[in-house]
Write an enzyme that holds these catalytic residues in place. Structure first.
Site: not given
Ligand code: GLA
Length: 739
Positions: A555, A491, A534
């Site tokens: 998300d 992430d 992105g």
């Molecule tokens: C971000 C990612 C999600 C998930 C969360 C976990 O928001 O985009 O897909 O992995 O973190 O905390």
């Protein structure tokens, strides 16, 4: 004249009555950034706090770019007259408009409600409308006295605070306590009949007596095809269950409306849903080999590939031409070993059962690239959020092995929430108590022929507030290698705190370069999935930095707005997709989702779910199922085991579809396939049935005369230049066109 006068008096009286029954919370708020639990206290002195409006975000009122905690306080009197005048005297509703992102609500120092996105965590993003219902006898309410309403808000980014309109305290309506639980499973019977049990639930002790009307409407023409009225009585702890069975439906969605009307008050509540319908044909008993035509692995690293095949069990597997170092288990179809020599190895798979056999040509490419086709698997996040644990992962792995791996699904990925709160004395990351034996779990997943994925973040903390890999990248990669991990989702969260603000392009690349270098030291094929939404047009440099996929968006949520906005905007990144490197428009939101312990059916309609899977396949997207697979329903399974649809996603050419036509009402996306044919998605983006015509003489479709309906797996008879097709609202017709 008199009549008019009476009317005016009556209207004025009604108006007064309504306003007297609710207390506006629009004005009088005070605000302070920061965080202290003392600010919840009714005796706290907030005289020096600044006034703030509840109609606009705090950004627009003198707190630009402020993210983090902020508190709102309001002094108000709650007159007992609102209780006395109400129909149902047992509860009060506090409507707070929109809260961005999460909140805890205190009345006179007592917590009366809270809202957190990910597993209830306040520090995560989940903005939206908020209403809290509390009992009239809750001691937090000081009737006819001064009350202090204090709201603690956490904003993760962008706008923050309370906004929107209609902030008020009002006596709960008779129907506020009533809800429909329609999360039960639809069962499909003979001749396309459909049945399901739904529940009418109340949280109030009031005895609801009334009628439940059930209607089924054909959305194509608005005709009611079925209706029924039933007596319905229920109260807290004693729901009313209604089971319906509708016979002989066509293969399309029908709209069901449930309306409960209470006898005494005449008040009613309703809910609507669309029925699922299955297009994927039944899997045949004869052997069939599914999955991609190609698989890439690095020389010298452990190799694992399960030949995806369906057919009546037992199946016996054979593979000719396997490179030295690989062996096949003839009973399970799992190929393991290590190949040391680089090269393209053409192989022929054969699968037999009592009804016959099938063969398939396949290429094993041992070289620098892995992930030649997009990853297909499961990820815990959209289902379980931070409440993922060993048991849930094992159930998912077993379900994948039983129901999906024969169609090419192979990754079992644990998202955030597995990490212990502290590293060991030597700095190693360990799992928390929810994962007592990570190596054992990985071994189990591998024994099923599946692969195991994990999640981390380059900052000190992950998005869920767990430990990130910052300054421990080598150690973490080694730990993943020791456990046998095959996929890392990496992430961005909290990396902003340790880099320049705003980050330059090099800063955006750096954490991925660092982790890439660490993963390169590990003798395993670990798919590297970037999750930085992105930023910096990641598709332009994701491949060069060594990503096998990169998130191209924020998300996803299980709404048409979220899914369609993400899916239909994969345009500028499209040309960058190639074998080994794919755009990732985020995980699937079909089946039972919930981002935590409470699971519910995806809010996407069945046609929206067909659009979701079709579009993701056209986009050559990694498809990571985000639901509780232990509670699979037949419709969701049918969406995920259509081998011809999956073959579009897994096409070895690795190209992404492009938007060929866009009107206000529909879009056409076309993807070039390796064998020269084209996959074409005709999407109805409107909310009405449409007949859409595709001119086959036009441009890239010129000469493509054969048309196969991919979901139904059958050729369509279509003469002439025009292919005319009816498409359901928010639905799709997915075809393969060839010469
Ligand atoms: C971000 C990612 C999600 C998930 C969360 C976990 O928001 O985009 O897909 O992995 O973190 O905390």
């Amino acid at each position: 004249m008199k009549k008019i006068f009476t009317l005016i008096t009556l209207t004025a009286f009604l108006f007064l009555k309504v306003t007297a029954q609710e207390i506006s919370l629009d004005k009088g708020w005070k605000f302070k950034t920061g965080d202290s639990i003392q600010w919840a206290s009714p005796t706290y002195n907030d005289q020096n706090w600044k006034p703030i409006s509840a109609s606009h975000s705090w950004e627009s009122q003198g707190y630009p770019n402020y993210d983090g905690f902020g508190w709102y306080r309001l002094h108000l009197v709650i007159p007992s007259s609102i209780k006395e005048k109400s129909y149902l005297k047992d509860s009060v509703r506090i409507d707070l408009g929109i809260i961005d992102d999460n909140d805890e609500v205190y009345l006179n120092g007592k917590l009366i409600g809270k809202y957190g996105g990910r597993g209830g965590d306040i520090k995560t993003s989940h903005y939206g409308p908020r209403s809290y219902v509390i009992a009239t006898n809750n001691p937090a309410i000081l009737w006819d006295k001064d009350n202090v309403l204090a709201i603690r808000i956490f904003d993760t980014g962008g706008d923050g605070g309370i906004y929107g309109d209609d902030h008020k305290i009002i006596m709960a309506d008779l129907m506020d306590n009533v809800s429909f639980n329609t999360d039960g499973e639809f069962s499909f019977g003979d001749k396309n009949s459909l049945s399901k049990a739904i529940k009418l639930i109340s949280t109030s002790k009031y005895l609801y007596k009334g009628k439940l009307s059930f209607t089924v409407t054909d959305p194509e023409n608005g005709n009611i095809v079925y209706d029924k009225i039933n007596d319905a009585d229920f109260t807290a702890g004693k729901p009313f269950t209604y089971t319906f069975n509708i016979a002989r439906l066509d293969k399309k969605s029908y709209q069901i409306n449930y309306t409960f009307t209470e006898d005494k008050s005449g008040k009613s509540k309703n809910k609507a849903e669309l029925t699922p319908y299955m297009l994927t044909p039944y899997v045949t008993a004869k052997p069939r080999i599914n999955g991609p035509d190609v698989f890439g692995a690095h020389p010298g690293n452990p190799f694992l590939y399960l030949i995806p095949a369906t057919g009546r069990k037992p199946l016996i597997y054979e593979a000719s031409g396997l490179p030295d170092g690989l062996k096949l288990d003839a009973n399970t179809g799992i190929i393991t070993g290590v190949v040391t020599q680089k090269g393209d190895y053409p192989v022929v798979f054969t699968v037999h059962n009592s009804l016959g056999s099938e063969t398939k040509k396949f290429i094993i490419k041992i070289g620098d690239l892995i992930g030649l086709t997009p990853a297909l698997g499961w990820n815990s996040w959209n289902a379980w959020g931070l409440s993922v644990n060993d048991k849930k992962v094992r159930i998912s792995a077993k379900t994948m092995a039983d129901k999906l791996s024969a169609h090419g699904w192979s990754y079992i990925n644990i998202d955030d929430g597995w990490e212990a709160p502290q590293r060991t004395a030597s700095g190693e990351i360990t799992p928390n108590e929810k994962f007592p034996d990570m190596k054992g779990l990985t071994d189990y997943v591998h024994s099923l022929g599946l692969r195991m994925g994990i999640y981390s973040s380059p900052g000190p903390k992950t998005c869920g507030g767990y430990l990130g890999s910052w300054q421990h990248e080598d150690q973490d990669a080694k730990t993943y290698g020791d456990w046998g991990i095959d996929y890392l989702k990496y992430d961005w969260c909290s990396y902003s705190e340790v880099t320049h603000n705003p980050p330059a392009l090099e800063d955006l690349k750096k954490p991925y370069q660092v982790m890439r270098a660490s993963l390169n030291k590990i003798p395993r094929d670990i798919m590297f999935s970037f999750c930085q939404y992105g930023m910096g047009d990641v598709w332009k440099w994701g491949a060069e930095v060594g990503g096998n996929s990169w998130r191209s968006t924020g998300d996803i949520e299980d709404t048409w707005k979220s899914m369609s906005t993400i899916g239909f905007n994969q345009i500028t990144d499209g040309p960058y997709a190639q074998p080994g490197h794919f755009n990732d428009p985020d995980m699937l939101v079909v089946g039972k989702v919930g981002w935590g312990d409470n699971q519910r059916n995806s809010r996407l309609t069945p046609d929206e779910q067909y659009t979701h899977i079709s579009l993701w396949s056209l986009l050559s997207a990694p498809m990571l199922i985000g639901c509780d697979m232990g509670k699979f329903d037949p419709f969701t399974i049918s969406l995920l085991i259509n081998d011809e649809v999956i073959a579009i996603d897994q096409d070895a050419l690795g190209k992404e579809a492009h938007q060929a036509i866009k009107t206000d009402n529909y879009q056409v996306w076309i993807k070039d396939l390796e064998n020269g044919s084209k996959a074409v998605g005709i999407f109805n983006t409107s909310d009405k049935y449409q007949t859409i015509t595709l001119n086959r003489n036009e441009n890239e479709l010129n000469g493509y005369s054969k048309i196969r309906d991919v979901w139904q797996q059958k050729y369509l008879i279509s003469m002439g230049a025009h292919f005319v097709t009816k498409v359901a609202p928010h639905g799709v017709v997915l075809v393969k066109m060839s010469k």
